[in-house]
Structure formats: structure tokens, C-alpha cells
Design a protein around this motif. Structure first.
Motif, short mmCIF file in Angstrom:
data_model
loop_
_atom_site.label_atom_id
_atom_site.label_comp_id
_atom_site.label_asym_id
_atom_site.label_seq_id
_atom_site.Cartn_x
_atom_site.Cartn_y
_atom_site.Cartn_z
N THR A 4 -24.77 52.12 9.40
CA THR A 4 -24.07 50.84 9.30
C THR A 4 -22.58 51.01 9.50
O THR A 4 -21.88 50.04 9.69
CB THR A 4 -24.33 50.15 7.94
OG1 THR A 4 -23.87 51.01 6.90
CG2 THR A 4 -25.80 49.86 7.75
N ARG A 14 -16.79 51.48 22.11
CA ARG A 14 -17.46 50.17 22.18
C ARG A 14 -16.51 49.04 22.53
O ARG A 14 -16.90 48.10 23.19
CB ARG A 14 -18.17 49.89 20.85
CG ARG A 14 -19.36 50.82 20.67
CD ARG A 14 -20.39 50.37 19.68
NE ARG A 14 -20.67 48.97 19.69
CZ ARG A 14 -21.08 48.31 18.60
NH1 ARG A 14 -21.23 48.95 17.47
NH2 ARG A 14 -21.35 47.03 18.66
N THR A 45 -17.53 48.71 10.47
CA THR A 45 -18.82 48.03 10.55
C THR A 45 -18.87 47.21 11.84
O THR A 45 -17.88 47.08 12.56
CB THR A 45 -19.01 47.08 9.36
OG1 THR A 45 -17.98 46.08 9.41
CG2 THR A 45 -18.96 47.82 8.02
N GLU A 46 -20.02 46.64 12.07
CA GLU A 46 -20.20 45.76 13.23
C GLU A 46 -19.21 44.58 13.15
O GLU A 46 -18.66 44.15 14.16
CB GLU A 46 -21.65 45.24 13.27
CG GLU A 46 -22.08 44.73 14.61
CD GLU A 46 -22.01 45.78 15.71
OE1 GLU A 46 -21.52 45.42 16.80
OE2 GLU A 46 -22.42 46.94 15.52
N ARG A 47 -18.97 44.09 11.97
CA ARG A 47 -18.01 42.99 11.77
C ARG A 47 -16.60 43.42 12.19
O ARG A 47 -15.86 42.64 12.78
CB ARG A 47 -18.03 42.54 10.32
CG ARG A 47 -17.02 41.47 9.99
CD ARG A 47 -17.66 40.29 9.30
NE ARG A 47 -16.66 39.40 8.74
CZ ARG A 47 -16.07 38.44 9.46
NH1 ARG A 47 -16.35 38.26 10.71
NH2 ARG A 47 -15.18 37.66 8.89
N VAL A 49 -15.92 45.65 14.45
CA VAL A 49 -15.95 45.71 15.91
C VAL A 49 -15.78 44.30 16.48
O VAL A 49 -15.01 44.09 17.43
CB VAL A 49 -17.25 46.37 16.41
CG1 VAL A 49 -17.40 46.21 17.92
CG2 VAL A 49 -17.30 47.83 16.01
N GLU A 50 -16.47 43.33 15.90
CA GLU A 50 -16.33 41.94 16.36
C GLU A 50 -14.89 41.46 16.23
O GLU A 50 -14.36 40.79 17.11
CB GLU A 50 -17.27 41.03 15.57
CG GLU A 50 -18.73 41.24 15.87
CD GLU A 50 -19.64 40.50 14.90
OE1 GLU A 50 -19.16 39.63 14.14
OE2 GLU A 50 -20.85 40.81 14.91
#
Length: 135
Positions: A4, A14, A45-47, A49-50
Motif C-alpha cells: 500500500t 509513476r 500512498t495511491e492518494r 500519487v493522485e
């Protein structure tokens, strides 16, 4: 790691941002790593990255760091909208709407610039096609 979290190198790959740029955005408070490893490495986290992708998309449109911060604060507040009054939510939506309007205007400006650049390149190609020798 449990999958995660990502280290800064993976996030850089990314997002197509340099490590230096990501660290700069951290220093300016635009993005903060969600965690640190036991060895002190930044973990995202993915958040996260967003969030970096929003920043990356705003930059070529000429938005300042302060404007990025303002938009991110508004979207963060909307994402955790528990406890917001209707008026507060409306004000945040109006902020986001304003950024969308400005982004659309900047995109149109870029389309005009691109069209002019394409015309210029076509003019050069036609000159080269005449005889290639120039004046």
C-alpha cells in the motif's frame, strides 16, 4: 512493505516527476509522504500519487504553487466533507469550479499557440520543399 506504500523512486516513475521535484513539493507543503519506513525513507500512498498528478497537470497551465495549494485544500476539504455546512460545501465547489474555468481558458490559449506553431512549421516545410536551397 505491504504494497500500500511506495518509495519515492516508484512514485517518481509513476508520475514522471523527478525526485528533486517531489521533494520540492514536499518542502512547500503541497504533498507530504503518508509514512516513513523504519529506515526513514519516504512512503507514499495511491492518494499521494493522485495529489502529485493534480500538481503535475496544473503546472503546464501556469498555476502557481499557492494556487495549487488552494485547489488541493478545497478538494481535500470536499473529500472529507463530514461536518461541512451546505454553504461551506458550496463555497468549496465554487473554488473548484473557478479553477476548472481558468484551466479551460488556459487550454484554449494553448490550442491557439499550438495552431500558430503548426502554421509556422508548415510554412518552413513549404519553404524547404520549394528547392531546399533557401535565398
Amino acid at each position: 512493505m505491504d504494497g500500500t506504500h511506495m518509495q519515492i523512486g516508484e512514485v517518481a516513475a509513476r508520475t514522471e516527476l523527478s525526485l528533486r521535484t517531489i521533494r520540492h513539493y514536499e518542502e512547500t507543503g503541497l504533498v507530504v509522504p503518508s509514512a516513513r519506513s523504519q529506515g526513514g525513507f519516504r512512503l507514499y500512498t495511491e492518494r499521494d500519487v493522485e495529489r502529485l498528478m493534480v500538481i503535475r497537470r496544473m503546472k503546464p497551465l501556469g498555476f502557481s504553487l499557492d494556487e495549487m495549494r488552494e485547489l488541493l485544500a478545497a478538494t481535500d476539504a470536499l473529500d472529507t466533507s463530514a461536518g461541512l455546512t451546505g454553504d461551506e460545501r458550496d463555497a468549496l465547489l465554487e473554488t473548484v469550479r473557478g479553477f476548472e474555468t481558468r484551466a479551460a481558458a488556459k487550454i484554449e490559449e494553448l490550442r491557439v499557440q499550438l495552431s500558430r506553431a503548426e502554421d509556422f512549421a508548415a510554412t518552413l516545410r513549404s519553404r524547404l520543399g520549394d528547392d531546399g536551397a533557401g535565398a
